[in-house]
Design an enzyme around this catalytic site. Structure first.
Site, PDB file in Angstrom:
ATOM      1  N   ALA A 114       0.730  -1.173  -0.019  1.00 30.05           N
ATOM      2  CA  ALA A 114       0.026  -0.040   0.069  1.00 30.05           C
ATOM      3  C   ALA A 114       0.938   1.167  -0.080  1.00 30.05           C
ATOM      4  O   ALA A 114       1.793   1.105  -0.679  1.00 30.05           O
ATOM      5  CB  ALA A 114      -0.957  -0.198   1.421  1.00 30.05           C
ATOM      6  N   LYS A 115       0.554   2.065   0.789  1.00 30.48           N
ATOM      7  CA  LYS A 115       1.363   3.176   0.951  1.00 30.48           C
ATOM      8  C   LYS A 115       2.877   2.979   1.417  1.00 30.48           C
ATOM      9  O   LYS A 115       3.730   3.611   0.896  1.00 30.48           O
ATOM     10  CB  LYS A 115       0.628   4.582   1.639  1.00 30.48           C
ATOM     11  CG  LYS A 115      -0.515   4.993   1.196  1.00 30.48           C
ATOM     12  CD  LYS A 115      -0.583   5.786  -0.181  1.00 30.48           C
ATOM     13  CE  LYS A 115      -1.130   5.228  -1.168  1.00 30.48           C
ATOM     14  NZ  LYS A 115      -2.430   4.688  -1.283  1.00 30.48           N
TER      15      LYS A 115
END
Ligand code: GLU
Length: 284
Positions: free
Chosen positions: A262-263
């Site tokens: 993800a991030k």
């Protein structure tokens, strides 16, 4: 012979692209072939989206060797290839849904919903089409007890969320190019979902359907975390009287611990790998 279908790349500029994006977008570009590929920046979530990430995404995709035929950097027949520039169109879709009576204003707070909601049905591993990993738009099933019995017609969404009323118990099915036959049941796998947010922005499901239709996307290629969203979106296509595109959901790339990227990209951001000397071919 491959059959090419007009497709799109739809990054959200809230972080740098990682190898999972590279895979999904490379699949999208190869399936679109010569049929046309749209780059659309999904920057509706203004507080979280940053121009720096938008520019980085375009640069990373170009560096990977992907080429699109329409987009914010090269133009095309649409006035804007950024969702933040397309709100008039989303409002028009909100109006059509409101006129059709399939959406309703929903003033309940997240807390009301959490208190009254049941958890979404988790597919068992042996179930066909079990999803490997969290649904990107997983949310508690909106309790039907919070549906209003009646509400006033509205000329504009205003400062209240609007939800699509799902047909309880109906199973939505579609054939996915990679995931195979997918089935999701309304009221079991997902509930009434937000189409317009209380901060007066269109929600993801509405914007993506409005754009994929307007941009004449023939096949939507995206991550498999959006399989349940596709079932929601098929209900929107139906309510709007539009033919739905074909779908191809690509498995997510996971880190060594099995978590989706993800991030927190764990060093697997395209630009980090590039800085470490990897070539586009190595990454793809
Ligand atoms: N913008 C979404 C994302 O980055 C993709 C949505 C879609 O492909 O429908 O997760």
């Amino acid at each position: 012979m491959a059959q090419y279908r007009r497709g799109r790349l739809a990054p959200t500029p809230t972080g740098f692209l990682h190898v999972g994006h590279a895979r999904t977008f490379a699949v999208a570009a190869s399936r679109a072939g010569s049929a046309g590929l749209v780059l659309r920046i999904e920057d509706l979530d203004r507080p979280r989206c940053r121009e720096e990430f938008c520019e980085a995404a375009i640069e990373d995709l170009r560096w990977l060797g992907l080429a699109w035929t329409e987009g914010p950097d090269i133009g095309g027949p649409h006035a804007s290839y950024r969702q933040s520039g397309r709100t008039a169109w989303y409002l028009e879709i909100w109006r059509r849904l409101e006129a059709a009576g399939v959406i309703y204003p929903s003033p309940h707070s997240r807390r009301d919903v959490d208190e009254a909601a049941t958890a979404p049905h988790e597919p068992m591993p042996e179930e066909a089409n079990a999803i490997a990993g969290a649904d990107a738009h997983a949310e508690p099933i909106f309790p039907t007890s919070l549906r209003p019995a009646a509400w006033d017609r509205a000329a504009a969404p205003g400062n209240v969320a609007w939800r699509f009323r799902v047909p309880d118990g109906r199973t939505i099915e579609f054939d996915d190019a990679l995931a195979g036959r997918v089935r999701r049941t309304a009221g079991v796998d997902f509930g009434d979902f937000v189409v317009w947010r209380r901060d007066d922005l269109p929600a993801y499901e509405l914007a993506v359907v409005a754009d994929d239709h307007a941009m004449e996307i023939a096949e939507v290629v995206r991550g498999e975390d959006l399989l349940t969203s596709t079932a929601r979106q098929l209900l929107l296509y139906e309510a709007l009287g539009w033919a739905a595109p074909a779908f191809c959901h690509v498995p997510l790339v996971r880190d060594a611990a099995g978590r989706r990227l993800a991030k927190r990209t764990g060093g697997l951001a395209i630009r980090d790998l590039r800085a470490r000397g990897f070539s586009p071919t190595d990454i793809l």
